[in-house]
Design a protein around this motif. Structure first.
Motif, PDB file in Angstrom:
ATOM      1  N   LYS A 196      -4.957 -13.961  11.276  1.00  0.00           N
ATOM      2  CA  LYS A 196      -4.925 -14.440   9.595  1.00  0.00           C
ATOM      3  C   LYS A 196      -3.290 -13.429   9.347  1.00  0.00           C
ATOM      4  N   THR A 197      -3.566 -14.162   7.507  1.00  0.00           N
ATOM      5  CA  THR A 197      -2.633 -12.930   6.979  1.00  0.00           C
ATOM      6  C   THR A 197      -3.006 -12.503   5.773  1.00  0.00           C
ATOM      7  N   VAL A 198      -1.888 -12.084   4.550  1.00  0.00           N
ATOM      8  CA  VAL A 198      -3.120 -11.555   3.718  1.00  0.00           C
ATOM      9  C   VAL A 198      -3.383 -12.599   2.533  1.00  0.00           C
ATOM     10  N   LYS A 199      -2.118 -14.103   2.715  1.00  0.00           N
ATOM     11  CA  LYS A 199      -2.299 -14.582   1.900  1.00  0.00           C
ATOM     12  C   LYS A 199      -3.581 -15.559   2.316  1.00  0.00           C
TER      13      LYS A 199
ATOM     14  N   MET B 165       1.260  -1.415   0.461  1.00  0.00           N
ATOM     15  CA  MET B 165      -0.124  -0.129  -0.029  1.00  0.00           C
ATOM     16  C   MET B 165       1.056   1.269   0.144  1.00  0.00           C
ATOM     17  N   PHE B 166       2.000   1.634   0.512  1.00  0.00           N
ATOM     18  CA  PHE B 166       2.993   2.361   0.669  1.00  0.00           C
ATOM     19  C   PHE B 166       3.912   2.444  -0.349  1.00  0.00           C
ATOM     20  N   THR B 167       5.133   3.288  -0.386  1.00  0.00           N
ATOM     21  CA  THR B 167       6.080   3.421  -1.115  1.00  0.00           C
ATOM     22  C   THR B 167       6.967   2.706  -0.796  1.00  0.00           C
ATOM     23  N   ALA B 168       8.167   2.086  -1.131  1.00  0.00           N
ATOM     24  CA  ALA B 168       9.300   1.541  -0.502  1.00  0.00           C
ATOM     25  C   ALA B 168      10.200   2.356   0.618  1.00  0.00           C
ATOM     26  N   ASP B 169      10.036   3.849   0.850  1.00  0.00           N
ATOM     27  CA  ASP B 169      10.397   5.006   2.298  1.00  0.00           C
ATOM     28  C   ASP B 169       9.301   4.803   2.774  1.00  0.00           C
ATOM     29  N   GLY B 170       8.177   3.972   2.761  1.00  0.00           N
ATOM     30  CA  GLY B 170       7.328   4.422   3.561  1.00  0.00           C
ATOM     31  C   GLY B 170       6.386   6.006   3.896  1.00  0.00           C
ATOM     32  N   ALA B 171       6.889   7.187   2.836  1.00  0.00           N
ATOM     33  CA  ALA B 171       6.362   8.394   2.975  1.00  0.00           C
ATOM     34  C   ALA B 171       5.125   8.844   2.077  1.00  0.00           C
ATOM     35  N   PHE B 172       5.130   7.573   1.138  1.00  0.00           N
ATOM     36  CA  PHE B 172       3.275   8.161   0.595  1.00  0.00           C
ATOM     37  C   PHE B 172       2.414   6.593   0.384  1.00  0.00           C
ATOM     38  N   ALA B 173       1.408   7.093   0.051  1.00  0.00           N
ATOM     39  CA  ALA B 173       0.696   5.918   0.156  1.00  0.00           C
ATOM     40  C   ALA B 173      -0.170   5.999  -1.520  1.00  0.00           C
ATOM     41  N   LYS B 174      -0.126   4.716  -2.177  1.00  0.00           N
ATOM     42  CA  LYS B 174      -0.891   3.921  -3.633  1.00  0.00           C
ATOM     43  C   LYS B 174      -2.528   4.731  -3.788  1.00  0.00           C
ATOM     44  N   TYR B 175      -2.756   4.763  -4.686  1.00  0.00           N
ATOM     45  CA  TYR B 175      -4.073   4.869  -5.143  1.00  0.00           C
ATOM     46  C   TYR B 175      -4.554   3.683  -4.857  1.00  0.00           C
ATOM     47  N   TYR B 176      -4.550   2.265  -4.354  1.00  0.00           N
ATOM     48  CA  TYR B 176      -5.076   1.639  -3.606  1.00  0.00           C
ATOM     49  C   TYR B 176      -4.850   1.136  -1.896  1.00  0.00           C
ATOM     50  N   VAL B 177      -5.830   0.310  -1.819  1.00  0.00           N
ATOM     51  CA  VAL B 177      -6.249  -0.399  -0.416  1.00  0.00           C
ATOM     52  C   VAL B 177      -5.940  -2.022  -0.150  1.00  0.00           C
ATOM     53  N   THR B 178      -5.110  -2.314   1.006  1.00  0.00           N
ATOM     54  CA  THR B 178      -4.965  -3.596   0.481  1.00  0.00           C
ATOM     55  C   THR B 178      -5.731  -4.674   1.679  1.00  0.00           C
ATOM     56  N   LEU B 179      -5.462  -5.764   1.449  1.00  0.00           N
ATOM     57  CA  LEU B 179      -5.620  -7.081   2.204  1.00  0.00           C
ATOM     58  C   LEU B 179      -5.845  -6.944   3.480  1.00  0.00           C
ATOM     59  N   ASP B 180      -4.342  -6.353   4.190  1.00  0.00           N
ATOM     60  CA  ASP B 180      -4.099  -6.552   5.949  1.00  0.00           C
ATOM     61  C   ASP B 180      -5.028  -4.918   6.354  1.00  0.00           C
ATOM     62  N   PHE B 181      -5.158  -4.399   5.062  1.00  0.00           N
ATOM     63  CA  PHE B 181      -5.710  -2.699   5.732  1.00  0.00           C
ATOM     64  C   PHE B 181      -7.252  -3.679   5.607  1.00  0.00           C
ATOM     65  N   ALA B 182      -7.867  -4.027   4.807  1.00  0.00           N
ATOM     66  CA  ALA B 182      -9.783  -4.658   4.178  1.00  0.00           C
ATOM     67  C   ALA B 182      -9.583  -5.309   5.220  1.00  0.00           C
ATOM     68  N   CYS B 183      -9.033  -6.734   5.609  1.00  0.00           N
ATOM     69  CA  CYS B 183      -9.012  -8.114   6.297  1.00  0.00           C
ATOM     70  C   CYS B 183      -9.056  -7.578   7.313  1.00  0.00           C
ATOM     71  N   LEU B 184      -7.473  -7.742   7.613  1.00  0.00           N
ATOM     72  CA  LEU B 184      -6.924  -7.790   9.275  1.00  0.00           C
ATOM     73  C   LEU B 184      -7.358  -6.608   9.904  1.00  0.00           C
ATOM     74  N   GLN B 185      -7.987  -5.206   9.913  1.00  0.00           N
ATOM     75  CA  GLN B 185      -8.258  -4.820  11.050  1.00  0.00           C
ATOM     76  C   GLN B 185      -9.130  -5.787  12.057  1.00  0.00           C
ATOM     77  N   CYS B 186     -10.254  -6.844  10.894  1.00  0.00           N
ATOM     78  CA  CYS B 186     -10.790  -7.790  12.051  1.00  0.00           C
ATOM     79  C   CYS B 186     -11.042  -9.022  12.094  1.00  0.00           C
ATOM     80  N   HIS B 187      -9.690  -9.580  10.762  1.00  0.00           N
ATOM     81  CA  HIS B 187      -9.855 -11.344  10.821  1.00  0.00           C
ATOM     82  C   HIS B 187      -8.018 -10.645  11.593  1.00  0.00           C
ATOM     83  N   GLN B 188      -7.768 -10.048  12.698  1.00  0.00           N
ATOM     84  CA  GLN B 188      -6.264 -10.127  13.397  1.00  0.00           C
ATOM     85  C   GLN B 188      -5.706 -11.477  13.417  1.00  0.00           C
TER      86      GLN B 188
END
Length: 362
Positions: A342-345, A317-340
């Motif tokens: 579990k993993t993204v895989k 979701m973020f650039t390699a240096d962590g300074a910027f987010a990209k244009y999408y949400v990744t599965l860790d934020f979309a799913c793992l907020q509840c399914h703590q």
């Protein structure tokens, strides 16, 4: 008896004169904010014709962007250690997320009990945090925290404040423009701004350039809704297509997801996720943004407006240096907020068909 009547008459005249002076002074401060010549009428003047919008605004977060101490002291807010309300000129925030404090000279308080830090109160956790600990910090946020802002001078002659304003907090005229002429003309719409574009909201709900989404410590930084909006699939919509801007965010939705995404809604109805109470925004607008505190490894305290979920478990979701987010949400934020646990895989196995997952066949 004549002497008594004369004393009473003098008293009445004196009281009438004093009331007139005080009334004129009060009107000058309340109606215009900067004196009778100010082009600003004040949000209270809007109440006369727009009571519903005014009442919705009054309990939203906008009036709390900057609060004079004499009003803030009646709120359930603690003070930094070692300070009393006599030491405070303004409170920055104090609504939902956090509160910072300006001293009597207008500088942001960065020490407590003589020690650096513990100067920001986080309302969600009830704990003190460090903000620019020990630094000499001027208050230069008036452009987005006040109404009728000018970068010139210092409000009230306080050396720690950069600029002046007509009113503290974000009032009606922050978005609609100066309203004194509009009020004086009986509500002539030609004399007030009615801009419905997202760019108007983007004047303040932005950080840096609109084409980037600044991030820090694994979260999107706060007040970047416009940056996210520009990067999202909803970029052609206006903020007000979905939100009533007068209301607090959680009560402002005027258009539901199903209004446009009817096929997805039909697929989602009766699914496992729908049956347990999950909604569109839980996954598509996770709390990937941090204003005051993070509530978990993938949970901040503000919802993102990116919407698009990348189902590739290798996506970052973020650039390699962590300074910027990209244009999408990744599965860790979309799913793992509840399914703590579990993993993204694990999440990727179900993500593409999640709308109809577990749906009972008729």
């Amino acid at each position: 008896m004549k002497g008594a009547r004369l004393i009473v008459l003098i008293g009445v005249v004196a009281v009438t004169f004093l009331a007139g002076v005080l009334g004129a002074s009060f009107f000058s401060r309340t109606a215009s904010g900067q004196g009778a010549a100010s082009p600003y009428a004040g949000s209270e003047a809007c109440f006369q014709c727009h009571p519903d919008q005014y009442n919705a605004w009054k309990v939203s977060g906008h009036p709390y962007m900057l609060i004079p101490a004499e009003r803030a002291k009646n709120m359930p807010l603690p003070l930094p250690a070692g300070y009393s309300w006599e030491d405070i000129s303004y409170v920055v925030g104090g609504y939902k997320w956090k509160a910072r404090y300006l001293d009597r000279k207008g500088f942001i308080i960065t020490t407590a009990a003589g020690r650096p830090g513990k100067n920001q109160y986080n309302l969600m956790t009830g704990a003190w945090a460090d903000y620019e600990a020990g630094k000499v910090k001027k208050y230069d946020c008036g452009r987005c925290h006040t109404t009728g802002y000018s970068p010139e001078g210092s409000q009230g002659g306080l050396p720690g404040i950069v600029g002046t304003w007509a009113y503290p907090g974000v009032g009606c005229e922050s978005c609609h423009g100066p309203g004194q002429a509009h009020v004086a003309a009986g509500g002539d719409k030609k004399l007030i701004t009615t801009d419905r574009s997202s760019g108007l909201c983007g004047n303040c709900h932005i950080r840096g350039r609109a084409t980037t989404i600044p991030a820090k410590d694994g979260f999107i930084q706060h007040h970047e809704q416009y940056n996210e909006h520009v990067a999202s699939p909803h970029r052609k919509l206006a903020c007000v297509d979905c939100h009533d801007p007068h209301k607090k965010a959680e009560f402002s939705i005027r258009t539901t997801c199903a209004s446009c995404h009817s096929a997805a809604q039909a697929a989602f109805a009766g699914s496992t996720m729908q049956r347990v109470g999950v909604t569109c925004v839980d996954c598509h607008m996770p709390m990937a943004t941090k204003s005051a505190v993070s509530l978990g490894p993938y949970k901040g305290d503000v919802k993102t407006h990116l919407f698009l979920i990348k189902t590739d478990p290798e996506a970052k979701m973020f650039t390699a240096d962590g300074a910027f987010a990209k244009y999408y949400v990744t599965l860790d934020f979309a799913c793992l907020q509840c399914h703590q646990d579990k993993t993204v895989k694990w999440a990727a196995q179900y993500a593409k068909g999640v709308h109809s997952l577990g749906k009972r066949k008729k």
